[in-house]
Design an enzyme around this catalytic site. Structure first.
Site, PDB file in Angstrom:
ATOM      1  N   HIS A   1      30.815 -28.042  58.287  1.00 22.93           N
ATOM      2  CA  HIS A   1      30.491 -27.817  59.709  1.00 22.93           C
ATOM      3  C   HIS A   1      29.790 -26.477  59.787  1.00 22.93           C
ATOM      4  O   HIS A   1      30.382 -25.452  59.436  1.00 22.93           O
ATOM      5  CB  HIS A   1      31.767 -27.790  60.548  1.00 22.93           C
ATOM      6  CG  HIS A   1      32.590 -29.038  60.403  1.00 22.93           C
ATOM      7  ND1 HIS A   1      32.568 -30.053  61.329  1.00 22.93           N
ATOM      8  CD2 HIS A   1      33.444 -29.446  59.418  1.00 22.93           C
ATOM      9  CE1 HIS A   1      33.380 -31.023  60.939  1.00 22.93           C
ATOM     10  NE2 HIS A   1      33.921 -30.683  59.774  1.00 22.93           N
TER      11      HIS A   1
ATOM     12  N   HIS B   1      35.371 -38.365  60.509  1.00 27.18           N
ATOM     13  CA  HIS B   1      36.600 -37.799  59.958  1.00 27.18           C
ATOM     14  C   HIS B   1      37.712 -38.824  60.197  1.00 27.18           C
ATOM     15  O   HIS B   1      37.872 -39.322  61.328  1.00 27.18           O
ATOM     16  CB  HIS B   1      36.978 -36.516  60.690  1.00 27.18           C
ATOM     17  CG  HIS B   1      36.175 -35.314  60.317  1.00 27.18           C
ATOM     18  ND1 HIS B   1      34.820 -35.281  60.370  1.00 27.18           N
ATOM     19  CD2 HIS B   1      36.569 -34.087  59.864  1.00 27.18           C
ATOM     20  CE1 HIS B   1      34.396 -34.084  59.983  1.00 27.18           C
ATOM     21  NE2 HIS B   1      35.438 -33.340  59.666  1.00 27.18           N
TER      22      HIS B   1
ATOM     23  N   GLU C   1      42.588 -37.276  57.726  1.00 21.81           N
ATOM     24  CA  GLU C   1      42.785 -35.860  57.348  1.00 21.81           C
ATOM     25  C   GLU C   1      44.258 -35.561  57.610  1.00 21.81           C
ATOM     26  O   GLU C   1      45.029 -35.328  56.693  1.00 21.81           O
ATOM     27  CB  GLU C   1      41.848 -34.963  58.176  1.00 21.81           C
ATOM     28  CG  GLU C   1      42.033 -33.463  57.909  1.00 21.81           C
ATOM     29  CD  GLU C   1      41.132 -32.573  58.778  1.00 21.81           C
ATOM     30  OE1 GLU C   1      40.533 -33.083  59.756  1.00 21.81           O
ATOM     31  OE2 GLU C   1      41.040 -31.369  58.484  1.00 21.81           O
TER      32      GLU C   1
HETATM   33  N1  ADE Z   1      35.771 -29.460  62.843  1.00 20.35           N
HETATM   34  C1  ADE Z   1      35.589 -28.462  61.976  1.00 20.35           C
HETATM   35  N2  ADE Z   1      36.392 -28.621  60.921  1.00 20.35           N
HETATM   36  C2  ADE Z   1      37.103 -29.760  61.126  1.00 20.35           C
HETATM   37  C3  ADE Z   1      38.066 -30.466  60.388  1.00 20.35           C
HETATM   38  N3  ADE Z   1      38.532 -30.036  59.211  1.00 20.35           N
HETATM   39  N4  ADE Z   1      38.570 -31.592  60.921  1.00 20.35           N
HETATM   40  C4  ADE Z   1      38.144 -32.027  62.099  1.00 20.35           C
HETATM   41  N5  ADE Z   1      37.234 -31.403  62.824  1.00 20.35           N
HETATM   42  C5  ADE Z   1      36.704 -30.278  62.348  1.00 20.35           C
HETATM   43 ZN    ZN Z   2      35.390 -31.502  58.643  1.00 15.00          ZN
END
Ligand code: ADE
Ligand code: ZN
Length: 345
Positions: free
Chosen positions: A26, A204, A207
């Site tokens: 990002h 994403h 996570e």
């Molecule tokens: N935005 C920036 N880093 C992130 C992450 N690890 N997970 C979700 N959104 C994000």
């Molecule tokens: Zn990310």
């Protein structure tokens, strides 16, 4: 390609020397505290920390949300097209030093339009840096616009609409921000629209969220890559699907460590995923916040998990195979990768 064994003491140098693509970064998460201070000064914004060092010391996180709150505050210093350009160039220079030869940068416009900045300022600044990347940094770079999943689908539609005049400057659409409680299916319609418009799709998923979120990113959003995806290991059927369909996972080990997805890097599941045949890649996510750029992610993960040269080659070639570059660029990068492995002393 079969890789000759390399002594573990030489592995960090090989990891640093091998060409690679970075697919999960990002750009706002590459803003180093020193640059944050410089931008705050030139934009006449007061920061609530006395120094860059104090900012760094505040980077202790319990989970994704605790990080996102601080990360969001950091973005307040970005005001002008030049700020976005400079931030991206600073990242590209670091990536070049780490032998990144191609990158696909995540950014979002919703954070910035929420601060009164036009989407065009964000996109044009970042895109100019991507255009300058081959001549200035010897690499290619493209942009993936992420919707913020804590906001509504209607707001994602507005974001997509706003970006349309610059659609040729974007390769894809992604989904980021607070995962738990915001499953992919919340964005089914807007992803269908983005697909219709010809964007490449990523999200994403897994996570912090459950394997179900990975299933729905694949089956409802129809994404081509999963960002993170580390929770897939809890679902044997999902692992089979990811292997069978060769769905790449963009894994970010130092991020997972800092956001306490795993208690230590030794407990990271990347090695097990590679052993299972998952098309995994290593990336830095938000390197200014998580203690390292891509090579630091490689070297620390290899040391913690005892990975070897064959796995290094697999991860680097996965990064090219998982990228959105065309076939001839992919073949060129993989030839160069093989050459580095063949000639490495
Ligand atoms: N935005 C920036 N880093 C992130 C992450 N690890 N997970 C979700 N959104 C994000
Ligand atoms: Zn990310």
């Amino acid at each position: 390609m079969s890789i000759r064994p390399i002594h573990p003491s030489r592995l960090p140098d090989l990891l640093r020397a091998m060409p690679k693509a970075e697919l999960h970064m990002h750009i706002e998460g590459s803003l180093e505290p020193e640059q944050m201070f410089a931008m705050a000064q030139r934009n006449r914004i007061a920061l609530s920390y006395p120094s860059a060092q104090a900012v760094r010391e505040a980077y202790v996180f319990d989970n994704l949300q605790s990080f996102l709150d601080i990360y969001h505050a950091g973005t307040l210093v970005l005001k002008t097209e030049q700020d976005f350009y400079d931030m991206a160039c600073a990242y590209l220079a670091r990536a070049q030093a780490d032998k990144v030869v191609h990158t696909e940068l995540f950014f979002d416009t919703q954070t910035h339009t929420g601060h009164g900045i036009e989407a065009s300022v964000v996109i044009n600044g970042l895109h100019r840096a991507c255009m300058d990347a081959p001549a200035k940094y010897g690499m290619t770079a493209s942009l993936i616009l992420c919707f913020l999943r804590h906001l509504s689908e209607l707001e994602a539609f507005e974001c997509l609409e706003q970006a349309m005049p610059w659609r040729d400057k974007l390769v894809g659409i992604g989904l980021a921000s607070s995962e738990l409680g915001h499953p992919p299916e919340k964005f089914a319609k807007v992803f269908a629209r983005a697909r219709q418009l010809g964007f490449r799709l990523v999200a994403h998923a897994g996570e912090e969220g459950p394997p179900d979120y990975i299933w729905s990113a694949l089956d409802v959003l129809k994404v081509e890559r999963i960002d993170h995806g580390v929770q897939a290991i809890k679902d044997a059927r999902l692992m089979q699907r990811l292997v069978h369909d060769r769905i790449p996972l963009t894994v970010c080990p130092l991020s997972n460590l800092k956001l306490r997805v795993f208690p230590s890097l030794r407990q990271h599941t990347l090695g097990r995923m590679l052993d299972a045949g998952i098309v995994a890649t290593i990336n830095s996510d938000d390197p200014a916040y998580f203690g390292g750029y891509i090579n630091e992610n490689f070297t620390q993960t290899f040391a913690a998990l005892g990975l070897d040269a064959q796995q290094a080659h697999t991860l680097a070639s996965n990064s090219f195979n998982a990228s959105f570059i065309d076939g001839s660029a992919r073949a060129r990068h993989i030839d160069r990768l093989n050459e580095v492995f063949e000639t490495f002393e």
